[in-house]
Scaffold this motif. Sequence first.
Motif, mmCIF file in Angstrom:
data_model
loop_
_atom_site.group_PDB
_atom_site.id
_atom_site.type_symbol
_atom_site.label_atom_id
_atom_site.label_comp_id
_atom_site.label_asym_id
_atom_site.label_seq_id
_atom_site.Cartn_x
_atom_site.Cartn_y
_atom_site.Cartn_z
ATOM 1 N N ASP A 133 -9.098 -12.754 -20.112
ATOM 2 C CA ASP A 133 -8.111 -13.427 -19.277
ATOM 3 C C ASP A 133 -8.327 -13.229 -17.786
ATOM 4 O OD1 ASP A 133 -6.231 -14.597 -21.296
ATOM 5 O OD2 ASP A 133 -6.253 -12.505 -21.947
ATOM 6 N N ARG A 134 -8.868 -12.081 -17.414
ATOM 7 C CA ARG A 134 -9.082 -11.843 -15.982
ATOM 8 C C ARG A 134 -9.974 -10.644 -15.750
ATOM 9 N NH1 ARG A 134 -2.929 -10.711 -15.546
ATOM 10 N NH2 ARG A 134 -3.074 -12.933 -15.510
ATOM 11 N N LEU A 135 -10.400 -10.542 -14.507
ATOM 12 C CA LEU A 135 -11.193 -9.421 -14.016
ATOM 13 C C LEU A 135 -10.310 -8.650 -13.039
ATOM 14 C CD1 LEU A 135 -14.258 -8.326 -13.669
ATOM 15 C CD2 LEU A 135 -14.163 -9.614 -11.546
ATOM 16 N N THR A 136 -10.258 -7.342 -13.177
ATOM 17 C CA THR A 136 -9.474 -6.523 -12.259
ATOM 18 C C THR A 136 -10.317 -5.346 -11.777
ATOM 19 O OG1 THR A 136 -8.567 -5.098 -14.019
ATOM 20 C CG2 THR A 136 -7.300 -7.083 -13.449
ATOM 21 N N LEU A 137 -9.910 -4.780 -10.666
ATOM 22 C CA LEU A 137 -10.518 -3.547 -10.177
ATOM 23 C C LEU A 137 -9.552 -2.874 -9.228
ATOM 24 C CD1 LEU A 137 -11.604 -4.131 -7.046
ATOM 25 C CD2 LEU A 137 -13.357 -5.340 -8.296
ATOM 26 N N THR A 138 -9.801 -1.607 -8.969
ATOM 27 C CA THR A 138 -8.975 -0.811 -8.067
ATOM 28 C C THR A 138 -9.838 -0.377 -6.895
ATOM 29 O OG1 THR A 138 -7.676 -0.013 -9.938
ATOM 30 C CG2 THR A 138 -7.538 1.260 -7.902
ATOM 31 N N VAL A 139 -9.265 -0.413 -5.703
ATOM 32 C CA VAL A 139 -9.976 -0.033 -4.489
ATOM 33 C C VAL A 139 -9.135 0.993 -3.735
ATOM 34 C CG1 VAL A 139 -10.926 -0.879 -2.301
ATOM 35 C CG2 VAL A 139 -10.939 -2.349 -4.297
ATOM 36 N N THR A 158 -2.851 -7.364 -6.367
ATOM 37 C CA THR A 158 -1.842 -7.718 -7.354
ATOM 38 C C THR A 158 -0.703 -6.716 -7.358
ATOM 39 O OG1 THR A 158 -3.573 -8.697 -8.703
ATOM 40 C CG2 THR A 158 -1.484 -8.283 -9.785
ATOM 41 N N PHE A 159 -1.019 -5.450 -7.442
ATOM 42 C CA PHE A 159 -0.039 -4.369 -7.378
ATOM 43 C C PHE A 159 -0.488 -3.403 -6.291
ATOM 44 C CE2 PHE A 159 0.275 -5.856 -11.734
ATOM 45 C CZ PHE A 159 1.664 -5.984 -11.886
ATOM 46 N N THR A 160 0.442 -2.732 -5.684
ATOM 47 C CA THR A 160 0.136 -1.727 -4.679
ATOM 48 C C THR A 160 0.725 -0.397 -5.126
ATOM 49 O OG1 THR A 160 0.188 -3.395 -2.933
ATOM 50 C CG2 THR A 160 0.395 -1.101 -2.250
ATOM 51 N N VAL A 161 -0.094 0.644 -5.135
ATOM 52 C CA VAL A 161 0.358 1.977 -5.484
ATOM 53 C C VAL A 161 0.660 2.711 -4.180
ATOM 54 C CG1 VAL A 161 -0.278 4.170 -6.564
ATOM 55 C CG2 VAL A 161 -1.039 2.006 -7.566
ATOM 56 N N LEU A 162 1.861 3.248 -4.073
ATOM 57 C CA LEU A 162 2.268 3.979 -2.870
ATOM 58 C C LEU A 162 2.297 5.466 -3.169
ATOM 59 C CD1 LEU A 162 5.179 1.603 -1.835
ATOM 60 C CD2 LEU A 162 2.832 1.604 -0.981
ATOM 61 N N ARG A 163 1.976 6.270 -2.144
ATOM 62 C CA ARG A 163 1.941 7.716 -2.269
ATOM 63 C C ARG A 163 2.924 8.294 -1.256
ATOM 64 N NH1 ARG A 163 -1.542 11.033 0.753
ATOM 65 N NH2 ARG A 163 -2.584 9.166 1.448
ATOM 66 N N ASP A 164 3.750 9.223 -1.697
ATOM 67 C CA ASP A 164 4.711 9.880 -0.815
ATOM 68 C C ASP A 164 3.975 10.866 0.084
ATOM 69 O OD1 ASP A 164 6.813 11.126 0.436
ATOM 70 O OD2 ASP A 164 7.653 11.996 -1.388
ATOM 71 N N THR A 165 4.026 10.640 1.381
ATOM 72 C CA THR A 165 3.379 11.560 2.317
ATOM 73 C C THR A 165 4.377 12.524 2.951
ATOM 74 O OG1 THR A 165 3.634 9.997 4.142
ATOM 75 C CG2 THR A 165 1.582 9.883 2.871
ATOM 76 N N ARG A 166 5.639 12.390 2.637
ATOM 77 C CA ARG A 166 6.652 13.287 3.183
ATOM 78 C C ARG A 166 6.955 14.460 2.259
ATOM 79 N NH1 ARG A 166 11.154 9.406 5.997
ATOM 80 N NH2 ARG A 166 9.708 8.345 7.392
#
Length: 169
Positions: A133-139, A158-166
Amino acid sequence: MGDAVEIVRGAVDGLDDLRPLWLALRTHHHQVAPDLGPVRGDEETWRLRRAQYEEWLTNDPRNFVLVARRGGGGRAIGYAFARVADSSSPTWDGERVVLDVETLVVAPEARGAGVGARLLAVLREEVARRGYDRLTLTVVSANRDALRFYEREGLVPTFTVLRDTRGTP
């Protein structure tokens, strides 16, 4: 770049040819994202990554590695490791089969010569041939050059992963 580049399927018994490329990628990741912390040493990082690659190749015949070599079977100057994932979502309808690019790396001296684009083209051919169905990758988000390359190649976030820096790491 001189010699023509050929892209071939790799196998478990050729994984050690990929070690220098993996180490270059590990070093590059640390250079573009030092805030993620220290990286593993050469032996440990390759031992862990090689074990993953071997397991993925052994446990699911749909998984594969593509190796870019200088003409005539020369040394590896790039590779793409892809895993197939069966995916479903409670939000979006339908079952999907996704080809996820676990690693795509080109040797620093070979970047900008079209090797990455050729690897990506072969990955896309596999998606079409297998009916995925699709090709995906993470950068790594701080890897701006990679992001620009993938966007030029038509990939979009497509999606964004957020990291808590506080908080605590």
